[in-house]
Structures are given as structure tokens and as C-alpha cells.
Enzyme design. Structure first.
Site, mmCIF file in Angstrom:
data_model
loop_
_atom_site.group_PDB
_atom_site.id
_atom_site.type_symbol
_atom_site.label_atom_id
_atom_site.label_comp_id
_atom_site.label_asym_id
_atom_site.label_seq_id
_atom_site.Cartn_x
_atom_site.Cartn_y
_atom_site.Cartn_z
ATOM 1 N N GLY A 110 0.833 -1.205 0.000
ATOM 2 C CA GLY A 110 0.000 0.000 0.000
ATOM 3 C C GLY A 110 0.868 1.255 0.000
ATOM 4 O O GLY A 110 1.926 1.290 -0.640
ATOM 5 N N GLU A 138 21.018 -5.242 -22.137
ATOM 6 C CA GLU A 138 21.429 -6.482 -22.833
ATOM 7 C C GLU A 138 20.402 -6.910 -23.879
ATOM 8 O O GLU A 138 20.170 -8.103 -24.098
ATOM 9 C CB GLU A 138 21.735 -7.588 -21.832
ATOM 10 C CG GLU A 138 23.014 -7.260 -21.103
ATOM 11 C CD GLU A 138 23.764 -8.449 -20.594
ATOM 12 O OE1 GLU A 138 23.757 -9.505 -21.240
ATOM 13 O OE2 GLU A 138 24.391 -8.301 -19.545
HETATM 14 N N1 COS Z 1 24.942 -15.956 -33.247
HETATM 15 C C1 COS Z 1 25.677 -16.008 -34.378
HETATM 16 N N2 COS Z 1 25.419 -15.238 -35.459
HETATM 17 C C2 COS Z 1 24.367 -14.397 -35.388
HETATM 18 C C3 COS Z 1 23.559 -14.304 -34.238
HETATM 19 C C4 COS Z 1 23.871 -15.133 -33.152
HETATM 20 N N3 COS Z 1 23.156 -15.116 -32.025
HETATM 21 N N4 COS Z 1 22.604 -13.381 -34.459
HETATM 22 C C5 COS Z 1 22.803 -12.917 -35.705
HETATM 23 N N5 COS Z 1 23.872 -13.528 -36.256
HETATM 24 C C6 COS Z 1 24.410 -13.357 -37.620
HETATM 25 C C7 COS Z 1 23.356 -13.719 -38.643
HETATM 26 O O1 COS Z 1 23.405 -15.092 -38.951
HETATM 27 C C8 COS Z 1 23.746 -12.860 -39.794
HETATM 28 O O2 COS Z 1 24.844 -13.449 -40.469
HETATM 29 P P1 COS Z 1 24.839 -13.520 -42.081
HETATM 30 O O3 COS Z 1 24.892 -12.103 -42.531
HETATM 31 O O4 COS Z 1 26.047 -14.319 -42.369
HETATM 32 O O5 COS Z 1 23.550 -14.205 -42.450
HETATM 33 C C9 COS Z 1 24.288 -11.582 -39.137
HETATM 34 O O6 COS Z 1 24.667 -11.956 -37.814
HETATM 35 C C10 COS Z 1 23.240 -10.512 -39.060
HETATM 36 O O7 COS Z 1 22.143 -11.027 -38.354
HETATM 37 P P2 COS Z 1 20.663 -10.479 -38.492
HETATM 38 O O8 COS Z 1 20.310 -10.385 -39.938
HETATM 39 O O9 COS Z 1 19.798 -11.306 -37.608
HETATM 40 O O10 COS Z 1 20.858 -8.996 -37.925
HETATM 41 P P3 COS Z 1 19.774 -7.915 -37.571
HETATM 42 O O11 COS Z 1 20.307 -6.607 -37.983
HETATM 43 O O12 COS Z 1 18.428 -8.335 -38.021
HETATM 44 O O13 COS Z 1 19.853 -7.858 -35.950
HETATM 45 C C11 COS Z 1 19.377 -8.430 -33.711
HETATM 46 C C12 COS Z 1 19.754 -8.892 -35.109
HETATM 47 C C13 COS Z 1 18.184 -7.524 -33.672
HETATM 48 C C14 COS Z 1 19.077 -9.724 -32.963
HETATM 49 C C15 COS Z 1 20.626 -7.727 -33.060
HETATM 50 O O14 COS Z 1 20.869 -6.489 -33.691
HETATM 51 C C16 COS Z 1 20.472 -7.496 -31.564
HETATM 52 O O15 COS Z 1 20.656 -8.421 -30.768
HETATM 53 N N6 COS Z 1 20.156 -6.262 -31.164
HETATM 54 C C17 COS Z 1 20.116 -5.898 -29.761
HETATM 55 C C18 COS Z 1 21.468 -5.452 -29.318
HETATM 56 C C19 COS Z 1 21.613 -5.495 -27.844
HETATM 57 O O16 COS Z 1 21.334 -6.490 -27.199
HETATM 58 N N7 COS Z 1 22.088 -4.398 -27.284
HETATM 59 C C20 COS Z 1 22.290 -4.321 -25.880
HETATM 60 C C21 COS Z 1 23.500 -3.545 -25.591
HETATM 61 S S1 COS Z 1 24.844 -4.501 -25.256
HETATM 62 S S2 COS Z 1 24.746 -4.712 -23.323
#
Ligand code: COS
Length: 382
Positions: A339, A363
Site C-alpha cells: 500500500g 542487454e
Molecule cells: N549468433 C551467431 N550469429 C548471429 C547471431 C547469433 N546469435 N545473431 C545474428 N547472427 C548473424 C546472422 O546469422 C547474420 O549473419 P549472415 O549475414 O552471415 O547471415 C548476421 O549476424 C546478421 O544477423 P541479423 O540479420 O539477424 O541482424 P539484424 O540486424 O536483423 O539484428 C538483432 C539482429 C536484432 C538480434 C541484433 O541487432 C540485436 O541483438 N540487437 C540488440 C542489441 C543489444 O542487445 N544491445 C544491448 C547492448 S549490449 S549490453
């Protein structure tokens, strides 16, 4: 075979971390939550207890703990104070790119000093225009003979102002976009490293968060992790490993809120009886306990997968997302149970609620976690 028993060593680790959290962190949490002072002494004790370097293998002088061990410790420390936990966790987060992709020499050079003397490290990915879209990095690293010259800036960097070592993600080849990002280790004393303003945050106020500026920062090419252009993969693989520990922190924060709520409900009397005896209160406490247990199981499963060397990206994202959502919902409900008292700074509930919020954001926001999970759930579309 499924075994939910913790080993004797894990039970000992859990007890040690719980005792540290209850003796050193929780009694001082409100003081450092004011944000005027960094908990230097407590961090010194955390280093001495081995928490700061527990993910560094023993051959490099660290604790060599498993991911499950680290998940167990993370829950306990965050149950003590999420802000102090963040300082410790962000340091080990910055070690992971070196552990996963560093050469033996890089591991010796960059990690061993942290096992000998207390220090902090920073994982420098986020920029003003590159948050969730982490691949949109603008910071540049230009090769000049056997050095890289780094220019640009990073924001919301945990430990930014106190770190001895930074793992910086910078574009070495802008033409290649995401595939042109590289991960480079930058020691604190490198000329041109400028610490920007310290952020005044809603929660995790015991931790240090700053902007960082790189003004012609020259570091040897030997500080490159993996290969040029592999930086985005380095970042993603690192986050796959660490997100579960944010879920563990969510479990810790939620557990503390539940503990306070149960104590309060048993002692607070209204309408002639303890409020714990009202069914509405009991059901709410049951809901919290159920969600906390579910979150812990997601965290432990993700950690177990990592320890088995199995793919864990989806499960780690689930643990992070669910664990932090549970921290948020539990702290809101627990505060409500208190509360008016819950809303007052003299009581611990409002801090827990403020701390829970960041777990849903850092993250990778929980929206990004859902994106990661949904991509795996949906799979390829023809
Ligand atoms: N492990 C290995 N490779 C990965 C991966 C993973 N977990 N995630 C993506 N990749 C690879 C993909 O396979 C791709 O490779 P290819 O170009 O050879 O196909 C490449 O990385 C790009 O991946 P994707 O197309 O998925 O990239 P996006 O731009 O769509 O972004 C997200 C992916 C959104 C998941 C990423 O940008 C992300 O995690 N953003 C959040 C960042 C974050 O957590 N910030 C916090 C601050 S740090 S504390």
C-alpha cells in the site's frame, strides 16, 4: 536424465553468494541507491570473494565456474542489490568476447591482470543511433600500419567511467555494414579515450553508466578479437551467453520482493487479521512464487545448454525476457501489497521496482528478445 539437485559445490557457492548479498549488499543498498557514491569497498570485497572473475578459466587465474554456477551466483547477488550486481555482471560480460574469440596471448594479456587486482571492464556496443539495431555502428576504426585509429562515441556504457579495459565495436569496413564491424580491446590509459557524462538513472544507481568518446584512439592491431568484420558475430555470441544471467538477476530481484511481501503480509493487520489471511493476498503471493520458479527453471535450462556446448540463443533470450518480466510484475504487485508504505523511500519496495525496469531494457530490450525467439520459432518462410 534430469536432475534438479545442486551439487555440494553449487550449494556452497549459493550459500557464499547469499551470505555476501545479505551481509554486504542488502544493508548498503539504500545508501548507494542515492547514487552519490560508488560502492568501492563492497566491490573490493566482491573481487576478493572471486565474483568479479568467476567466469575466467582457472588456467588464467579465474574461478573457472560453469554457466549454471554463474546463474546461481547472479540470482543471489541481484537479490542483494541489482545495481551492484550490474557492475559485477558488466565486467564479466566484457570478458566474454575475449574468452570466446581471443587468442591465448590475448587472454593472458587482457584477463590475467583482472585476476590479480580488482578492476572493471566495459562492453561497448550501444551508440545513440545503434541501440536495438546494434549493427548500425558508426564508430570507426581505421587501419594505420600496425595500429587501428578509433573515432566515434558510445552511450549507456555500464562501467564506462570506472573501467580499466573496454571491448569496443567499431566499423573497420563501412561498405560492408554489419559484416564490416570489428571488436577491438582498448585499455583505459590509451590517449584519446574520453569519459562523457555519468547518467542519472531511475534504478541500478549503485552502478556507473556513461557516454564514451574516442578521439584518435590508437591501439595495436594485436588488440583485434577474431577477424576484421567478425565484430557483430562476436557481439551476438557474447549476448547469447550473458542474457540468461540477466534473467537470473530478474529472479533475484523478484525473490527479494516476494520475501518482503510475505513478511509484510504476515505482520500487517487490517480488519482484525493479518492481510496474508485474505485470499486475494494469498493468491497474489502464489502467483509470484509460481512465476519466480518458472523463471528460474528457464534460466537454469539456458545455462545448462551453454555448459553442454549446445545452441542456446533462443533459450537465453527466453530466460532474459521472462526473468525480467517476472521481476517487473512481481515488484509492482509486491509494492501494491505494501500500500502507501510501498511507495515510500523508507521501504525497499520502490527501489526493487525501479531496478526491475532496467532488466527489461539492457542487454537487448525484451522486444529484441521476442524478436530473437520468434525468428527461431517461425523458422524460414518459403
Ligand atoms: N549468433 C551467431 N550469429 C548471429 C547471431 C547469433 N546469435 N545473431 C545474428 N547472427 C548473424 C546472422 O546469422 C547474420 O549473419 P549472415 O549475414 O552471415 O547471415 C548476421 O549476424 C546478421 O544477423 P541479423 O540479420 O539477424 O541482424 P539484424 O540486424 O536483423 O539484428 C538483432 C539482429 C536484432 C538480434 C541484433 O541487432 C540485436 O541483438 N540487437 C540488440 C542489441 C543489444 O542487445 N544491445 C544491448 C547492448 S549490449 S549490453
Amino acid at each position: 536424465m534430469i536432475d534438479f539437485n545442486l551439487s555440494e559445490e553449487q550449494q556452497a557457492l549459493q550459500s557464499m553468494a547469499r551470505e555476501f548479498a545479505l551481509k554486504e549488499m542488502r544493508p548498503n543498498a539504500a545508501k548507494y541507491d542515492k547514487g552519490d557514491e560508488f560502492p568501492e569497498e563492497i566491490m573490493k570485497k566482491a573481487f576478493e570473494a572471486g565474483f568479479m572473475t568467476c567466469n575466467i578459466p582457472q588456467e588464467y587465474g579465474g574461478g573457472g565456474l560453469s554457466e549454471l554456477d554463474i546463474a546461481i551466483i547472479s540470482e543471489e547477488l541481484a537479490a542483494g542489490c541489482a545495481g551492484m550486481f550490474t557492475t559485477i555482471m558488466a565486467t564479466s560480460l566484457a570478458f566474454i568476447p575475449i574468452l570466446l574469440f581471443g587468442t591465448d596471448e590475448q587472454k593472458e594479456t587482457f584477463l590475467i591482470p583482472f585476476t590479480k587486482k580488482k578492476g572493471f571492464a566495459s562492453f561497448c556496443l550501444t551508440e545513440r543511433e545503434a541501440g536495438s539495431d546494434a549493427g548500425a555502428t558508426k564508430t570507426r576504426a581505421v587501419r594505420d600500419a600496425d595500429h587501428y585509429v578509433i573515432n566515434g562515441s558510445k552511450c549507456f556504457i555500464t562501467n564506462g567511467g570506472i573501467a580499466d579495459l573496454y571491448v569496443v565495436f567499431a566499423l573497420t569496413d563501412p561498405e560492408k555494414g554489419i559484416r564490416g564491424v570489428s571488436a577491438i580491446v582498448v585499455p583505459r590509459e590509451t590517449p584519446g579515450m574520453v569519459i562523457g557524462k555519468e547518467e542519472d538513472k531511475l534504478g541500478h544507481r549503485a552502478s556507473n553508466t556513461t557516454e564514451l568518446f574516442f578521439e584518435d584512439v590508437r591501439v595495436p592491431v594485436a588488440n583485434l578479437l577474431a577477424k576484421e568484420g567478425m565484430g557483430f558475430i562476436v557481439a551476438m555470441k557474447t549476448l547469447d551467453k550473458t542474457r540468461a544471467s540477466v534473467g537470473a538477476a530478474g529472479v533475484g530481484v523478484a525473490r527479494t520482493a516476494l520475501e518482503y511481501a510475505v513478511d509484510y503480509a504476515k505482520t500487517r493487520k487490517q480488519f482484525g487479521k493479518p492481510v496474508a489471511l485474505f485470499q486475494n493476498t494469498g493468491f497474489k503471493l502464489a502467483q509470484m512464487a509460481m512465476e519466480i520458479n518458472a523463471a528460474r527453471h528457464l534460466v537454469w535450462h539456458a545455462a545448462w545448454l551453454m555448459d553442454q556446448g549446445k545452441p542456446c540463443g533462443k533459450e537465453s533470450a527466453m530466460a532474459k525476457c521472462f526473468g525480467s518480466d517476472v521481476a517487473m510484475s512481481t515488484t509492482i504487485e509486491a509494492l501494491q501489497l505494501f500500500g502507501g508504505y510501498g511507495y515510500m523511500r523508507d521501504y525497499p519496495m520502490e527501489k526493487l521496482m525501479r531496478d526491475a525496469k532496467l532488466l527489461q531494457i539492457y542487454e537487448g530490450t525484451n522486444e529484441i528478445q521476442r524478436l530473437v525467439i520468434s525468428r527461431e520459432v517461425i523458422g524460414p518462410i518459403k
